[in-house]
Design a protein around this motif. Structure first.
Motif, PDB file in Angstrom:
ATOM      1  N   ARG A  60       0.827  -1.206   0.000  1.00 27.84           N
ATOM      2  CA  ARG A  60       0.000   0.000   0.000  1.00 27.84           C
ATOM      3  C   ARG A  60       0.868   1.266   0.000  1.00 27.84           C
ATOM      4  O   ARG A  60       1.966   1.292   0.564  1.00 27.84           O
ATOM      5  N   LYS A  61       0.321   2.320  -0.623  1.00 30.46           N
ATOM      6  CA  LYS A  61       0.983   3.622  -0.673  1.00 30.46           C
ATOM      7  C   LYS A  61      -0.055   4.722  -0.457  1.00 30.46           C
ATOM      8  O   LYS A  61      -1.213   4.564  -0.810  1.00 30.46           O
ATOM      9  N   GLY A  62       0.398   5.832   0.117  1.00 28.34           N
ATOM     10  CA  GLY A  62      -0.376   7.056   0.138  1.00 28.34           C
ATOM     11  C   GLY A  62      -1.650   7.044   0.942  1.00 28.34           C
ATOM     12  O   GLY A  62      -2.521   7.889   0.713  1.00 28.34           O
ATOM     13  N   SER A  63      -1.841   6.115   1.863  1.00 30.40           N
ATOM     14  CA  SER A  63      -3.056   6.061   2.670  1.00 30.40           C
ATOM     15  C   SER A  63      -2.718   5.396   3.992  1.00 30.40           C
ATOM     16  O   SER A  63      -1.553   5.064   4.257  1.00 30.40           O
ATOM     17  N   HIS A  64      -3.743   5.214   4.857  1.00 26.47           N
ATOM     18  CA  HIS A  64      -3.496   4.512   6.104  1.00 26.47           C
ATOM     19  C   HIS A  64      -3.013   3.094   5.781  1.00 26.47           C
ATOM     20  O   HIS A  64      -3.470   2.468   4.836  1.00 26.47           O
ATOM     21  N   GLY A  65      -2.057   2.608   6.546  1.00 27.07           N
ATOM     22  CA  GLY A  65      -1.454   1.309   6.263  1.00 27.07           C
ATOM     23  C   GLY A  65      -0.394   1.360   5.191  1.00 27.07           C
ATOM     24  O   GLY A  65      -0.029   0.311   4.633  1.00 27.07           O
ATOM     25  N   ALA A  66       0.123   2.543   4.869  1.00 27.15           N
ATOM     26  CA  ALA A  66       1.162   2.654   3.843  1.00 27.15           C
ATOM     27  C   ALA A  66       2.389   1.829   4.242  1.00 27.15           C
ATOM     28  O   ALA A  66       2.810   1.842   5.393  1.00 27.15           O
ATOM     29  N   GLY A  67       2.923   1.101   3.272  1.00 28.87           N
ATOM     30  CA  GLY A  67       4.090   0.258   3.524  1.00 28.87           C
ATOM     31  C   GLY A  67       3.756  -1.152   3.958  1.00 28.87           C
ATOM     32  O   GLY A  67       4.656  -1.961   4.150  1.00 28.87           O
ATOM     33  N   THR A  68       2.465  -1.472   4.123  1.00 32.35           N
ATOM     34  CA  THR A  68       2.063  -2.823   4.522  1.00 32.35           C
ATOM     35  C   THR A  68       1.534  -3.590   3.315  1.00 32.35           C
ATOM     36  O   THR A  68       1.183  -3.019   2.280  1.00 32.35           O
ATOM     37  N   LEU A  69       1.469  -4.911   3.453  1.00 33.96           N
ATOM     38  CA  LEU A  69       1.004  -5.788   2.386  1.00 33.96           C
ATOM     39  C   LEU A  69      -0.490  -6.029   2.528  1.00 33.96           C
ATOM     40  O   LEU A  69      -0.980  -6.287   3.629  1.00 33.96           O
ATOM     41  N   ALA A  70      -1.201  -5.971   1.417  1.00 35.21           N
ATOM     42  CA  ALA A  70      -2.658  -6.093   1.463  1.00 35.21           C
ATOM     43  C   ALA A  70      -3.174  -6.655   0.150  1.00 35.21           C
ATOM     44  O   ALA A  70      -2.469  -6.704  -0.864  1.00 35.21           O
ATOM     45  N   LEU A  71      -4.442  -7.080   0.183  1.00 36.17           N
ATOM     46  CA  LEU A  71      -5.145  -7.543  -1.004  1.00 36.17           C
ATOM     47  C   LEU A  71      -5.719  -6.349  -1.760  1.00 36.17           C
ATOM     48  O   LEU A  71      -5.861  -5.265  -1.197  1.00 36.17           O
ATOM     49  N   PRO A  72      -6.087  -6.524  -3.033  1.00 35.94           N
ATOM     50  CA  PRO A  72      -6.857  -5.470  -3.695  1.00 35.94           C
ATOM     51  C   PRO A  72      -8.179  -5.271  -2.965  1.00 35.94           C
ATOM     52  O   PRO A  72      -8.737  -6.207  -2.397  1.00 35.94           O
ATOM     53  N   GLY A  73      -8.685  -4.073  -2.989  1.00 36.63           N
ATOM     54  CA  GLY A  73      -9.956  -3.820  -2.297  1.00 36.63           C
ATOM     55  C   GLY A  73     -10.200  -2.354  -2.083  1.00 36.63           C
ATOM     56  O   GLY A  73      -9.374  -1.502  -2.435  1.00 36.63           O
ATOM     57  N   GLY A  74     -11.364  -2.051  -1.509  1.00 33.61           N
ATOM     58  CA  GLY A  74     -11.723  -0.672  -1.256  1.00 33.61           C
ATOM     59  C   GLY A  74     -13.059  -0.577  -0.554  1.00 33.61           C
ATOM     60  O   GLY A  74     -13.576  -1.566  -0.023  1.00 33.61           O
TER      61      GLY A  74
END
Length: 290
Positions: free
Chosen positions: A118-132
């Motif tokens: 992830r970039k530019g939002s909360h949790g930036a620098g962590t690994l995540a699935l696609p979503g919103g």
């Protein structure tokens, strides 16, 4: 009163104290009271924390999503409970790729996920699935298919998605609260299947550094501080058996909410039979997909 210029004192109709007769004892008490009050009155009033706190209360009453940071710190300083954030619903698009040659339901160790940083939002620098975020009036499967396309460029039919897991995620020391719905999809159910699966692209480079197929065994070796909180909760559920890949749970996730007709019953998330598979006795074909 916010440290502005002080107004001149109102003229009094009473006679000056010096011209009024007073006993010696009463005069001493009057002077002592005046000397203790005057320094406090001469200083400008500093009430910025109270102003910020009143703004926070007003925003909370008006349904604002978050109070100003100054209001939160001011309220915490005086021991007043802070307003809780609005709970939002997020949908995680869990695209699952079983190992080649696996034609049945894979085990947890036999699958890979599409994971990005992830970039530019909360949790930036962590690994995540696609979503919103789940949009108003949108079905869970619709949201998963939309987010997957917007973030990776991969198209998927909505009937290929199934609800797999739900997590309760309170982030950033309580300043954000999400309920995350994990929707899973077997890539063998996509048009063209596993062999024609396109390479994922970083469609939103300002939000994700890139996408990579990653196994659960690899993710378990990643420090918890590098995992996005919903993804961390999913791995914990996989470790104690509360979630297994492609064993979706029964849940209504069509658009329209309670006013819509319930979806027709369909087989659980089973993968297509490999080419040349035997047909069961009686000529009934084995259901493919959902």
């Amino acid at each position: 009163w916010l440290e502005g210029p002080r107004l001149p004192a109102r003229p009094s109709s009473r006679a000056p104290a010096a011209s009024r007769p007073a006993s010696g004892h009463a005069l001493q008490e009057h002077r002592a009271a005046a000397s203790s009050v005057a320094p406090a009155c001469e200083r400008p009033v500093r009430c910025a924390p109270l102003v910020a706190l009143s703004m926070a209360v007003a925003d909370s009453a008006n349904g604002s999503a978050a109070a100003p940071a100054g209001a939160q710190s001011a309220g915490a300083a005086v021991g007043i409970p802070q307003p809780l954030p609005n709970v939002r619903v997020g949908v995680a698009a869990m695209l699952i790729r079983p190992r080649p040659g696996n034609h049945g339901l894979p085990t947890t160790s036999d699958v890979e996920f599409l994971i990005g940083e992830r970039k530019g939002s909360h949790g930036a620098g962590t690994l995540a699935l696609p979503g919103g975020h789940l949009e108003p009036g949108e079905g869970w499967a619709q949201c998963a298919a939309r987010e997957l396309h917007e973030e990776t460029g991969i198209d998927s039919p909505t009937d290929a998605w199934r609800c797999a897991y739900v997590s309760n995620d309170v982030m950033e020391e309580g300043r954000k609260h999400y309920v995350t719905i994990f929707m899973e999809c077997d890539v063998r159910l996509l048009p063209g299947g596993l062999l024609r699966l396109p390479e994922p692209r970083a469609m939103e480079p300002d939000k994700c550094k890139g996408w990579k197929w990653t196994s659960i065994d690899t993710l378990r070796k990643v420090p918890g501080s590098r995992m996005f909180l919903p993804m961390k909760h999913l791995l914990e559920a996989a470790a104690d058996g509360r979630w297994r890949p492609l064993r979706g749970i029964d849940a209504v996730h069509i658009e329209g909410g309670h006013d819509a007709d319930p979806p027709p019953k369909r087989p659980r998330n089973v993968s297509p039979e490999p080419a040349g598979a035997a047909t069961p006795k009686g000529g009934a074909a084995t259901p493919k997909g959902r």
